[in-house]
Design a protein around this motif. Structure first.
Motif, short mmCIF file in Angstrom:
data_model
loop_
_atom_site.label_atom_id
_atom_site.label_comp_id
_atom_site.label_asym_id
_atom_site.label_seq_id
_atom_site.Cartn_x
_atom_site.Cartn_y
_atom_site.Cartn_z
N GLU A 43 0.83 -1.20 0.00
CA GLU A 43 0.00 0.00 0.00
C GLU A 43 0.87 1.26 0.00
O GLU A 43 0.57 2.24 -0.70
CB GLU A 43 -0.94 0.00 1.20
CG GLU A 43 -2.01 1.07 1.16
CD GLU A 43 -3.13 0.87 2.16
OE1 GLU A 43 -4.15 1.56 2.04
OE2 GLU A 43 -2.98 0.01 3.05
N GLN A 44 1.96 1.22 0.76
CA GLN A 44 2.87 2.36 0.80
C GLN A 44 3.52 2.58 -0.57
O GLN A 44 3.65 3.73 -1.04
CB GLN A 44 3.95 2.13 1.86
CG GLN A 44 4.91 3.29 2.04
CD GLN A 44 5.93 3.02 3.14
OE1 GLN A 44 6.10 1.89 3.59
NE2 GLN A 44 6.62 4.06 3.57
N LEU A 46 2.32 1.72 -3.52
CA LEU A 46 1.31 2.24 -4.44
C LEU A 46 1.05 3.72 -4.20
O LEU A 46 0.93 4.50 -5.15
CB LEU A 46 0.01 1.45 -4.26
CG LEU A 46 -0.03 0.04 -4.83
CD1 LEU A 46 -1.22 -0.72 -4.26
CD2 LEU A 46 -0.11 0.08 -6.36
N ALA A 47 0.98 4.11 -2.94
CA ALA A 47 0.73 5.51 -2.61
C ALA A 47 1.87 6.39 -3.10
O ALA A 47 1.64 7.49 -3.64
CB ALA A 47 0.54 5.68 -1.11
N ALA A 50 1.59 6.73 -6.86
CA ALA A 50 0.43 7.55 -7.22
C ALA A 50 0.73 9.04 -7.08
O ALA A 50 0.26 9.86 -7.87
CB ALA A 50 -0.76 7.16 -6.37
N ASP A 90 -8.61 -2.91 1.05
CA ASP A 90 -7.91 -1.64 0.90
C ASP A 90 -6.83 -1.71 -0.17
O ASP A 90 -6.66 -0.78 -0.97
CB ASP A 90 -7.30 -1.22 2.24
CG ASP A 90 -8.35 -0.85 3.28
OD1 ASP A 90 -9.51 -0.62 2.90
OD2 ASP A 90 -8.00 -0.80 4.48
N ILE A 91 -6.09 -2.82 -0.21
CA ILE A 91 -5.04 -2.98 -1.22
C ILE A 91 -5.66 -3.04 -2.62
O ILE A 91 -5.19 -2.39 -3.56
CB ILE A 91 -4.22 -4.25 -0.95
CG1 ILE A 91 -3.27 -4.03 0.22
CG2 ILE A 91 -3.42 -4.66 -2.18
CD1 ILE A 91 -2.18 -3.00 -0.05
N ARG A 93 -8.52 -1.92 -3.64
CA ARG A 93 -9.09 -0.62 -4.02
C ARG A 93 -7.98 0.38 -4.33
O ARG A 93 -8.14 1.23 -5.23
CB ARG A 93 -9.99 -0.10 -2.91
CG ARG A 93 -10.75 1.15 -3.31
CD ARG A 93 -12.02 1.36 -2.53
NE ARG A 93 -12.80 2.44 -3.12
CZ ARG A 93 -14.07 2.66 -2.86
NH1 ARG A 93 -14.73 1.86 -2.04
NH2 ARG A 93 -14.71 3.66 -3.43
N ALA A 94 -6.85 0.30 -3.63
CA ALA A 94 -5.73 1.20 -3.92
C ALA A 94 -5.20 0.96 -5.33
O ALA A 94 -4.83 1.91 -6.03
CB ALA A 94 -4.62 1.00 -2.90
N GLU A 97 -7.94 2.40 -7.73
CA GLU A 97 -8.07 3.85 -7.69
C GLU A 97 -6.78 4.59 -7.99
O GLU A 97 -6.80 5.82 -8.17
CB GLU A 97 -8.61 4.30 -6.33
CG GLU A 97 -10.05 3.88 -6.07
CD GLU A 97 -10.61 4.45 -4.80
OE1 GLU A 97 -9.83 4.65 -3.85
OE2 GLU A 97 -11.82 4.70 -4.75
N CYS A 98 -5.66 3.88 -8.06
CA CYS A 98 -4.40 4.53 -8.42
C CYS A 98 -4.57 5.23 -9.77
O CYS A 98 -5.05 4.62 -10.72
CB CYS A 98 -3.29 3.49 -8.49
SG CYS A 98 -1.68 4.18 -8.99
N SER A 120 -7.40 -6.86 -9.75
CA SER A 120 -7.50 -5.43 -9.51
C SER A 120 -6.68 -4.62 -10.50
O SER A 120 -6.99 -3.45 -10.76
CB SER A 120 -7.04 -5.10 -8.08
OG SER A 120 -7.85 -5.74 -7.13
#
Length: 260
Positions: A43-44, A46-47, A50, A90-91, A93-94, A97-98, A120
């Motif tokens: 997740e980190q 991907l963030a 993004a 959450d992963i 969706r991340a 939505e990225c 995904s």
């Protein structure tokens, strides 16, 4: 049961070359299973991609012979049974939505929750070593949370077959049913071709086009995420699933498995 990875060793390798950030799952001690730590690092990563204006595309890959073995069953008996399913929601969706296209690059085995990562992704390339299986039914579970991105994409009859039987299938079948984009004998060349095409697109064009193609997937999350988390938590906590997971971890047949 395998030992845990050293705390200082990253479980997700993050590298950026030009406009492409690559996130490689690298947790060999548990076959890249979706531990809470691996999901947090993913997740980190991907963030970070993004938010980076220089990054145009994200590639989600893996080291070793396994892309992802699914849920980390050694964490499946925690005090709050919703933590793992919610983390996977959450992963997924991340990834959806990225604002940058995410390409799953697979040349190894993908099981259970790992198929949610592949599903995904916007594009997915799989090589000849890739195999896939929805193994949940054999453990007393169901592919609940991963259905959020997958059901809008999978051919319905194929989803019924593989959800129910847990059979293993190859990359060609994965492409036929809509799980992946391309089955390639030379996956590196196929990935390079996709990246070359995406490098010609504008950041805004990519973000807005991705928003269009993911509209049904996002509706699936908005409408069903809470129900799928509840279903997954209920199943993981059930006596039948506890038996199935123990049998799996102890490398023995589940009590209901029969050849007759």
């Amino acid at each position: 049961m395998t030992s845990a990875a050293p705390a200082e060793t990253p479980l997700v390798r993050v590298t950026t070359a030009g406009v492409v950030t690559t996130l490689e799952l690298d947790s060999p001690h548990n076959r890249n299973a979706l531990s809470s730590r691996l999901m947090a690092e993913l997740e980190q990563g991907l963030a970070g991609a993004a938010k980076d204006p220089a990054v145009r595309v994200v590639v989600l890959g893996h080291t070793g012979k396994v892309f992802c073995a699914g849920a980390d069953l050694s964490e499946a008996t925690g005090a709050d049974p919703t933590v793992g399913p919610r983390g996977l929601v959450d992963i997924q969706r991340a990834i959806v939505e990225c604002p940058k296209p995410v390409i799953a690059y697979v040349n190894g085995h993908v099981r259970a929750g790992g198929l949610g990562l592949v599903g995904s992704a916007d594009l997915a390339v799989a090589g000849p070593a890739a195999t896939f299986a929805f193994t949940e039914s054999r453990l007393g579970l169901a592919p609940a949370v991963i259905s959020l991105p997958l059901r809008p994409k999978l051919e319905p009859r194929a989803a019924a077959r593989y959800y129910l039987t847990g059979e293993t299938f190859d990359a060609a079948e994965a492409a036929r049913i809509g799980l992946i984009t391309l089955a390639a004998e030379e996956p590196e060349a196929a990935l390079a071709e996709l990246l070359a095409a995406l490098r010609l697109a504008s950041p805004q064009g990519l973000a807005e086009s991705k928003r269009l193609v993911n509209a049904d997937v996002l509706r699936s999350f908005e409408q069903d995420a809470d129900a799928r988390v509840e279903q997954s938590a209920r199943l993981f906590g059930s006596p039948e699933a506890q038996q199935g997971m123990r049998a799996f971890l102890e490398r023995r047949p589940a009590p209901w498995a029969t050849t007759e």
